[in-house]
Design a protein around this motif. Structure first.
Motif, mmCIF file in Angstrom:
data_model
loop_
_atom_site.group_PDB
_atom_site.id
_atom_site.type_symbol
_atom_site.label_atom_id
_atom_site.label_comp_id
_atom_site.label_asym_id
_atom_site.label_seq_id
_atom_site.Cartn_x
_atom_site.Cartn_y
_atom_site.Cartn_z
ATOM 1 N N ILE A 151 0.814 -1.226 0.000
ATOM 2 C CA ILE A 151 0.000 0.000 0.000
ATOM 3 C C ILE A 151 0.842 1.269 0.000
ATOM 4 C CG2 ILE A 151 -1.710 1.339 1.290
ATOM 5 C CD1 ILE A 151 -2.861 -1.262 2.312
ATOM 6 N N VAL A 152 1.751 1.381 0.960
ATOM 7 C CA VAL A 152 2.464 2.644 1.158
ATOM 8 C C VAL A 152 3.294 3.013 -0.072
ATOM 9 C CG1 VAL A 152 4.136 3.865 2.594
ATOM 10 C CG2 VAL A 152 2.493 2.302 3.659
ATOM 11 N N ASN A 153 4.055 2.070 -0.597
ATOM 12 C CA ASN A 153 4.859 2.306 -1.801
ATOM 13 C C ASN A 153 4.274 1.540 -2.974
ATOM 14 O OD1 ASN A 153 6.743 3.946 -0.494
ATOM 15 N ND2 ASN A 153 7.901 2.174 0.188
ATOM 16 N N ASN A 154 2.966 1.636 -3.165
ATOM 17 C CA ASN A 154 2.288 0.904 -4.228
ATOM 18 C C ASN A 154 3.001 1.119 -5.559
ATOM 19 O OD1 ASN A 154 0.106 0.735 -6.494
ATOM 20 N ND2 ASN A 154 -0.701 -0.451 -4.771
ATOM 21 N N ILE A 155 3.264 0.040 -6.238
ATOM 22 C CA ILE A 155 4.057 0.060 -7.469
ATOM 23 C C ILE A 155 3.433 0.943 -8.542
ATOM 24 C CG2 ILE A 155 3.033 -2.006 -8.528
ATOM 25 C CD1 ILE A 155 6.755 -1.505 -8.476
ATOM 26 N N ILE A 156 2.116 1.006 -8.598
ATOM 27 C CA ILE A 156 1.429 1.811 -9.615
ATOM 28 C C ILE A 156 1.259 3.250 -9.150
ATOM 29 C CG2 ILE A 156 -0.763 2.147 -10.833
ATOM 30 C CD1 ILE A 156 0.683 -0.178 -11.975
ATOM 31 N N ILE A 185 -3.070 -11.441 -11.435
ATOM 32 C CA ILE A 185 -2.593 -12.758 -11.007
ATOM 33 C C ILE A 185 -1.375 -13.172 -11.822
ATOM 34 C CG2 ILE A 185 -3.198 -15.216 -10.939
ATOM 35 C CD1 ILE A 185 -6.047 -14.285 -10.125
ATOM 36 N N ALA A 186 -1.394 -12.895 -13.129
ATOM 37 C CA ALA A 186 -0.233 -13.201 -13.971
ATOM 38 C C ALA A 186 0.992 -12.410 -13.505
ATOM 39 C CB ALA A 186 -0.541 -12.894 -15.434
ATOM 40 N N VAL A 187 0.797 -11.154 -13.141
ATOM 41 C CA VAL A 187 1.905 -10.320 -12.664
ATOM 42 C C VAL A 187 2.410 -10.831 -11.312
ATOM 43 C CG1 VAL A 187 2.484 -8.006 -11.818
ATOM 44 C CG2 VAL A 187 1.333 -8.275 -14.002
ATOM 45 N N THR A 200 4.457 -6.278 -3.346
ATOM 46 C CA THR A 200 4.433 -5.348 -4.470
ATOM 47 C C THR A 200 3.498 -5.832 -5.568
ATOM 48 O OG1 THR A 200 6.692 -4.664 -3.994
ATOM 49 C CG2 THR A 200 5.858 -4.175 -6.186
ATOM 50 N N SER A 201 3.578 -7.122 -5.896
ATOM 51 C CA SER A 201 2.712 -7.640 -6.961
ATOM 52 C C SER A 201 1.249 -7.675 -6.520
ATOM 53 C CB SER A 201 3.193 -9.008 -7.425
ATOM 54 O OG SER A 201 3.280 -9.908 -6.353
ATOM 55 N N ALA A 202 1.003 -7.933 -5.240
ATOM 56 C CA ALA A 202 -0.368 -7.862 -4.731
ATOM 57 C C ALA A 202 -0.867 -6.415 -4.781
ATOM 58 C CB ALA A 202 -0.436 -8.407 -3.314
ATOM 59 N N GLY A 203 0.031 -5.465 -4.553
ATOM 60 C CA GLY A 203 -0.327 -4.052 -4.701
ATOM 61 C C GLY A 203 -0.682 -3.705 -6.136
ATOM 62 N N PHE A 204 0.019 -4.322 -7.095
ATOM 63 C CA PHE A 204 -0.325 -4.147 -8.505
ATOM 64 C C PHE A 204 -1.728 -4.676 -8.764
ATOM 65 C CE2 PHE A 204 -0.670 -5.552 -12.877
ATOM 66 C CZ PHE A 204 -0.139 -4.492 -13.597
ATOM 67 N N LEU A 205 -2.022 -5.867 -8.225
ATOM 68 C CA LEU A 205 -3.365 -6.452 -8.384
ATOM 69 C C LEU A 205 -4.420 -5.541 -7.772
ATOM 70 C CD1 LEU A 205 -5.307 -8.835 -9.073
ATOM 71 C CD2 LEU A 205 -4.723 -9.764 -6.830
ATOM 72 N N LEU A 206 -4.166 -5.056 -6.573
ATOM 73 C CA LEU A 206 -5.103 -4.144 -5.913
ATOM 74 C C LEU A 206 -5.342 -2.901 -6.769
ATOM 75 C CD1 LEU A 206 -6.697 -3.195 -3.321
ATOM 76 C CD2 LEU A 206 -4.557 -2.079 -2.652
#
Length: 191
Positions: free
Chosen positions: A12-17, A42-44, A139-145
């Motif tokens: 969350i804090v440093n969300n990749i997107i 999910i692929a990411v 980080t990847s879960a942050g991308f999904l979010l």
């Protein structure tokens, strides 16, 4: 507690997107529908997590032991490209609908700077193996979010009465900017 803090920070804090602005191409391209954005997310997650494992092993066992750290970027890109090919073949066989929906954006995971950024940050920040995995999954879960939230917003925008000048990409970019500002509120979060 330290690993939990690292996970929340990368999630969350440093969300990749929204905070690092990496991986914006698939974020904008695949976020028109929630189901396709979930598939891309999910692929990411799969590619980033596996890439983190493999690149960490390559970095520690090959590149550092033989003084070949300067080949890091090339080696990591080759690993990521191979993983994306694997994911593409798997989706083509197991989920043709999702494979068609992702279209050109699935092979673009290879050039997704978020994937390369995460594996390089894991090495740069000198994370141990467990920390690198927690950071990669977070980080990847942050991308999904981010992509799923944005897909939900874009689906609502499609049914909204939007001025003609803002329809399409314009309103999508405005919405992404507002979501980024909202995530900025997490920047002071301490766990």
């Amino acid at each position: 507690m330290e690993l939990f803090s690292l996970f929340v920070t990368s999630f969350i804090v440093n969300n990749i997107i929204f905070m690092q602005f990496l991986g914006v191409c698939p974020f904008l391209g695949v976020s028109k529908k929630i189901d396709t954005s979930v598939g891309m997310g999910i692929a990411v997650i799969f590619v980033i997590t596996l890439a983190a494992v493999i690149t960490y092993i390559i970095q520690k066992t090959v590149l550092e032991n033989f003084g070949l750290e300067y080949l890091q970027t090339i080696a990591f890109i080759l690993v990521i490209a191979a993983l994306v090919q694997f994911v593409e073949m798997f989706l083509k066989k197991s989920s043709p609908g999702l494979y068609q929906a992702l279209g050109v954006f699935l092979p673009l995971i290879t050039t997704n700077c978020a994937v390369l950024g995460v594996v390089i940050l894991n090495i740069t920040k000198e994370y141990n193996f467990v920390e690198a995995m927690v950071n990669s999954v977070g980080t990847s879960a942050g991308f999904l979010l981010a992509i799923v939230l944005f897909a939900g917003v874009r689906e609502k925008i499609d049914t909204a009465d939007v001025p003609e000048a803002l329809k399409g990409s314009s309103i999508a970019l405005v919405a992404a900017g507002l979501m980024s500002i909202a995530f900025l509120g997490f920047s002071g979060l301490k766990i």
